[in-house]
Design an enzyme around this catalytic site. Structure first.
Site, PDB file in Angstrom:
ATOM      1  N   ASP A   1      31.263  41.476  80.991  1.00 42.46           N
ATOM      2  CA  ASP A   1      30.551  41.104  79.540  1.00 42.46           C
ATOM      3  C   ASP A   1      30.441  39.266  79.595  1.00 42.46           C
ATOM      4  O   ASP A   1      29.936  38.974  78.722  1.00 42.46           O
ATOM      5  CB  ASP A   1      31.155  41.522  78.181  1.00 42.46           C
ATOM      6  CG  ASP A   1      32.724  41.111  78.157  1.00 42.46           C
ATOM      7  OD1 ASP A   1      33.088  40.046  78.561  1.00 42.46           O
ATOM      8  OD2 ASP A   1      33.358  41.850  77.254  1.00 42.46           O
TER       9      ASP A   1
ATOM     10  N   HIS B   1      35.291  43.704  88.177  1.00 39.77           N
ATOM     11  CA  HIS B   1      33.760  44.902  88.363  1.00 39.77           C
ATOM     12  C   HIS B   1      32.722  43.878  88.258  1.00 39.77           C
ATOM     13  O   HIS B   1      31.684  44.637  87.778  1.00 39.77           O
ATOM     14  CB  HIS B   1      34.191  45.919  87.108  1.00 39.77           C
ATOM     15  CG  HIS B   1      35.229  46.587  87.367  1.00 39.77           C
ATOM     16  ND1 HIS B   1      35.775  47.527  86.055  1.00 39.77           N
ATOM     17  CD2 HIS B   1      35.767  47.122  88.429  1.00 39.77           C
ATOM     18  CE1 HIS B   1      36.788  48.376  86.704  1.00 39.77           C
ATOM     19  NE2 HIS B   1      36.730  47.893  88.010  1.00 39.77           N
TER      20      HIS B   1
ATOM     21  N   CYS C   1      17.585  43.168 100.160  1.00 41.91           N
ATOM     22  CA  CYS C   1      17.993  42.107 100.989  1.00 41.91           C
ATOM     23  C   CYS C   1      19.259  41.207 100.387  1.00 41.91           C
ATOM     24  O   CYS C   1      19.692  40.310 101.162  1.00 41.91           O
ATOM     25  CB  CYS C   1      16.693  41.018 101.141  1.00 41.91           C
ATOM     26  SG  CYS C   1      16.553  40.060  99.763  1.00 41.91           S
TER      27      CYS C   1
ATOM     28  N   THR D   1      43.314  47.493  77.572  1.00 41.58           N
ATOM     29  CA  THR D   1      42.786  48.516  78.848  1.00 41.58           C
ATOM     30  C   THR D   1      43.598  49.705  78.694  1.00 41.58           C
ATOM     31  O   THR D   1      44.747  49.713  78.677  1.00 41.58           O
ATOM     32  CB  THR D   1      42.916  47.672  80.103  1.00 41.58           C
ATOM     33  OG1 THR D   1      42.318  48.717  81.310  1.00 41.58           O
ATOM     34  CG2 THR D   1      44.067  47.244  80.554  1.00 41.58           C
TER      35      THR D   1
HETATM   36  P1  OAD Z   1      38.854  51.693  77.938  1.00 41.31           P
HETATM   37  O1  OAD Z   1      37.474  52.108  77.103  1.00 41.31           O
HETATM   38  O2  OAD Z   1      39.270  52.808  79.034  1.00 41.31           O
HETATM   39  O3  OAD Z   1      40.046  51.301  77.303  1.00 41.31           O
HETATM   40  C1  OAD Z   1      40.013  50.421  76.275  1.00 41.31           C
HETATM   41  C2  OAD Z   1      41.450  50.333  75.695  1.00 41.31           C
HETATM   42  O4  OAD Z   1      41.376  49.015  74.654  1.00 41.31           O
HETATM   43  C3  OAD Z   1      41.983  51.346  75.249  1.00 41.31           C
HETATM   44  O5  OAD Z   1      43.300  51.581  75.558  1.00 41.31           O
HETATM   45  C4  OAD Z   1      42.186  50.945  73.533  1.00 41.31           C
HETATM   46  O6  OAD Z   1      43.462  51.396  72.919  1.00 41.31           O
HETATM   47  C5  OAD Z   1      42.222  49.462  73.579  1.00 41.31           C
HETATM   48  N1  OAD Z   1      41.692  48.719  72.494  1.00 41.31           N
HETATM   49  C6  OAD Z   1      40.619  49.024  71.636  1.00 41.31           C
HETATM   50  N2  OAD Z   1      40.521  48.131  70.742  1.00 41.31           N
HETATM   51  C7  OAD Z   1      41.325  47.289  70.960  1.00 41.31           C
HETATM   52  C8  OAD Z   1      41.597  46.068  70.370  1.00 41.31           C
HETATM   53  N3  OAD Z   1      41.146  45.333  69.316  1.00 41.31           N
HETATM   54  N4  OAD Z   1      42.776  45.195  70.759  1.00 41.31           N
HETATM   55  C9  OAD Z   1      43.475  45.762  71.796  1.00 41.31           C
HETATM   56  N5  OAD Z   1      43.154  46.818  72.446  1.00 41.31           N
HETATM   57  C10 OAD Z   1      42.221  47.427  71.903  1.00 41.31           C
HETATM   58  O7  OAD Z   1      38.133  50.285  78.779  1.00 41.31           O
HETATM   59  P2  OAD Z   1      38.909  49.555  80.181  1.00 41.31           P
HETATM   60  O8  OAD Z   1      40.335  50.080  80.398  1.00 41.31           O
HETATM   61  O9  OAD Z   1      38.518  48.393  80.111  1.00 41.31           O
HETATM   62  O10 OAD Z   1      34.601  50.292  84.627  1.00 41.31           O
HETATM   63  O11 OAD Z   1      38.037  50.544  81.263  1.00 41.31           O
HETATM   64  C11 OAD Z   1      38.014  50.365  82.425  1.00 41.31           C
HETATM   65  C12 OAD Z   1      36.856  50.673  83.278  1.00 41.31           C
HETATM   66  O12 OAD Z   1      36.337  51.915  83.082  1.00 41.31           O
HETATM   67  C13 OAD Z   1      35.707  49.638  82.856  1.00 41.31           C
HETATM   68  O13 OAD Z   1      35.564  48.518  83.400  1.00 41.31           O
HETATM   69  C14 OAD Z   1      34.500  50.450  83.435  1.00 41.31           C
HETATM   70  C15 OAD Z   1      34.872  51.872  82.840  1.00 41.31           C
HETATM   71  O14 OAD Z   1      34.386  52.596  83.420  1.00 41.31           O
HETATM   72  C16 OAD Z   1      33.487  50.383  85.555  1.00 41.31           C
HETATM   73  O15 OAD Z   1      32.239  50.246  84.791  1.00 41.31           O
HETATM   74  C17 OAD Z   1      33.425  50.488  87.073  1.00 41.31           C
END
Ligand code: OAD
Length: 249
Positions: free
Chosen positions: A103, A118, A129, A188
């Site tokens: 983002d 990513h 190309c 994450t």
């Molecule tokens: P997820 O959606 O799997 O996880 C988001 C995490 O953020 C969860 O553990 C939530 O508990 C936490 N969360 C939500 N709101 C929050 C806040 N305000 N403060 C702190 N934590 C919070 O997202 P990612 O782990 O980023 O990949 O997902 C990994 C990858 O899966 C992404 O990069 C994407 C996706 O498929 C690709 O597109 C290749």
């Protein structure tokens, strides 16, 4: 918020900091996460939107999805969590952000060393190309942007399921993980590999692992500390603590 003496003493001696971030850091900017309730992968099928096969089958649909997400991120602003991370640079010798997010918000918040594992939704390249197209408006054919050199379909510069991570970026993140004193794992689910191996590398190399998340995750088991709560609240309050112990930079 009160932080433990152990964390404060690690912060006092740390020089190299790594932030490993995911969708949760941007949740308070209004950007949807992928997994939790209301997450993008609960509403949409990744196989239809975020794979090379989906793009070959239906480039128009894939572009609609990325235009929708691009609009969302352009309308969003970095939140207090992104801004606090950028400010950490004033207090430590080296601060690196290895993010799974596409983002662009860490860059917009002012972080100067961002490793985008990513990719970045603002960047694009020709699927034939390889010519790069950054921040441009496209000419399109049936709603799919086409390359002005070869006529191939342009695609967003993001990593889709089944694709490799950008080699050099991943290598550099691994090196930072192997040499950091503290690795913050922020927002994450730490489920998607190989990116999720970054905090594991840091842990094996002896770094102090601090998880910041609204919920416990798989990573909580190897974290030295899990701070439960919103990153947009915890990170600024941690920064205030650092200012108190190190003085205003
Ligand atoms: P997820 O959606 O799997 O996880 C988001 C995490 O953020 C969860 O553990 C939530 O508990 C936490 N969360 C939500 N709101 C929050 C806040 N305000 N403060 C702190 N934590 C919070 O997202 P990612 O782990 O980023 O990949 O997902 C990994 C990858 O899966 C992404 O990069 C994407 C996706 O498929 C690709 O597109 C290749």
């Amino acid at each position: 918020m009160q932080f433990s003496d152990e964390l404060i003493s690690k912060l006092l001696s740390a020089q190299n900091i790594l932030f490993f971030t995911g969708a949760g850091i941007s949740a308070e900017s209004g950007i949807e996460t992928f997994r939790g309730s209301g997450g993008l992968w609960k509403k949409y099928r990744a196989a239809d939107l975020a794979t090379p096969e989906a793009f070959e089958r239906n480039p128009d649909l894939v572009w609609q999805w990325y235009e929708y997400r691009r609009k969302m991120v352009r309308n969003a602003q970095p939140n207090a969590g992104h801004i606090a991370i950028a400010e950490f640079e004033k207090y430590f010798q080296s601060v690196t952000v290895a993010t799974q997010n596409v983002d662009n918000l860490h860059n917009r918040a002012g972080s100067s060393s961002v490793l985008e594992l990513h990719g970045n939704i603002e960047k694009n390249f020709c699927s034939d190309c390889g010519k790069r197209f950054d921040f441009i408006t496209f000419k399109d054919k049936n709603n799919v942007p086409v390359c002005d050199e070869c006529g191939g379909f342009i695609r967003p510069d993001v990593v889709w399921f089944g694709e490799q991570l950008p080699y050099e970026v991943f290598q550099r993140a691994g090196i930072k993980a192997g040499s950091c004193d503290i690795c913050f794992v922020v927002g994450t689910s730490a489920l998607v590999y190989p990116a999720a191996s970054i905090p594991e590398t840091a842990e094996r190399a002896g770094a102090f692992i601090v998880e910041i998340n609204i919920d416990k995750t798989n990573l909580s088991e190897i974290a030295d500390i899990t701070l439960l709560g919103k990153s947009g609240e915890i990170l600024p309050s941690l920064l205030t603590e650092i200012k108190n112990i190190k003085g205003t930079a």
